[in-house]
Write an enzyme that holds these catalytic residues in place. Sequence first.
Site, PDB file in Angstrom:
ATOM      1  N   GLU A 139       7.775  62.711 -14.346  1.00  9.36           N
ATOM      2  CA  GLU A 139       8.452  63.909 -13.886  1.00  9.36           C
ATOM      3  C   GLU A 139       7.377  64.223 -12.666  1.00  9.36           C
ATOM      4  OE1 GLU A 139       8.162  67.586 -12.689  1.00  9.36           O
ATOM      5  OE2 GLU A 139       7.181  68.314 -14.432  1.00  9.36           O
ATOM      6  N   CYS A 187       5.868  72.765  -9.588  1.00  9.33           N
ATOM      7  CA  CYS A 187       6.691  71.523  -9.045  1.00  9.33           C
ATOM      8  C   CYS A 187       8.375  71.919  -8.428  1.00  9.33           C
ATOM      9  CB  CYS A 187       6.714  70.537 -10.040  1.00  9.33           C
ATOM     10  SG  CYS A 187       7.553  70.684 -11.690  1.00  9.33           S
TER      11      CYS A 187
END
Length: 478
Positions: free
Chosen positions: A251, A285
């Site tokens: 990720e 993010c």
Amino acid sequence: MAYPDTRLFIDDDWRDGEDGRRIDVHNPATGEVIGGVAHASRRDLDAAADSARRGFEVWRDYTPAQRAAIMRRAAGLVRERADEIADLMTREQGKPLVEAKGEILAGADIIDWFADEGLRVYGRTVPHRADPTIRQLVVKDPVGPVAAFTPWNFPINQVVRKLGACLATGCSMVVKAPEETPASPAALVGAFQDAGLPAGVLALVYGDPAEISEYLIAHPAIRKITFTGSTAVGKQLAELAGRHMKRVSMELGGHAPVIVCEDADVERAVKIMAKSKFRNAGQVCISPTRFLVHESVRPDFAKALAQSATGVTVGDGLADDTQMGPLANSRRLDAMASLYDDAVGRGAATLAGGERIGEAGNFWAPTVLDDVPSDARLFNEEPFGPVAAIRGFTDLDEAITEANRLSYGLAGYAFTRSLAAADTLTRKVEVGMLWVNMPATPSAELPFGGVKDSGYGTEGGPEAMEAYLNTRSVAIAH
């Protein structure tokens, strides 16, 4: 409450590093050293990996219901201790207390969801083509001990997304948590220990990130790698894992586009995006970063977003009125200044912020820039901070092309009243997660992950379980 010195957790034992080394922990609101964390040696890493191997042999034989019971107890303890853990997180990471507590309670929910999802890991029976007495089975087994590498921006959330799926499938885990924010992950691990997790099923280490990753990824006991962090580091770890044929979930970084169409509800878009942009000081993010706004509404949108930015109360996360805390470390301050100077030097207009606040702590003013050229670093590098960059467009295809121009593909946002435009955006914007006319709403039951250089695999939904399972075929003849 006093901030604790954090130790390693190996084989159900809290211990100092074998060679006694420690790393200072700083409060990002003041810059002061508030504590320390143990630094693992290679012997400590060996002990952690070996304990995970032994713990796996025990945990894999627990039934899904038995695993779920322990996980739910741990989630309950996390909720009971949420205020205490939130205080630790704010002191070490900087985010406002309300955000810290929200992260912790959401983490408990994630644990509960994966506990239940573990009950639904099924195989299947496949009829044989020629002989009805032959039983053909598809079985799913836990992959084995896992090495997890987690970041400092969400010290609890990024651990539980990995740990929940890991434990629910019967795997064990060694977590390399962030040295900047060690106490809150340690408190999470403590809840699992107190809930009765067997010895060795979970280990927690800190130290030199490059040394730990290189050693654990190559360790024969470790069968899977999961990492959340920058794309550059993720590529390095994926390459290293490939040398040893270790399964990998990544990720990675994002640079989320926000497409505001000419028919958008501008007031709604600004309200949602301002809150999203400055949450956790932009150190998210999936934070909205590249604002692509139709020229017909750009002046109104830019003005309103700048007004929202200047209205954000910035301060110590422990203060009741703080809406945005400091950046987590001084490196982020330097990065903000560099990106800002580059954008302004290329012609961007400053509508809000653009400077450090005060001399103590890592505070950066919420910043909005307009007319940011596409060759500015801010439009090409993930800022990971409280800076919003705006540029206009006149045609939706133009905006989509710009949204897809970068190698990032984690998250995206769009605002439109047109179902046709929403359908076009859904089909053409290259991101793993797209939210239209709303803020990001990740949940345990939805896939969480990106495409392109933003990684592969997911940390949510039933799909997250597959990365921790081996699928095997078994045929039995009488």
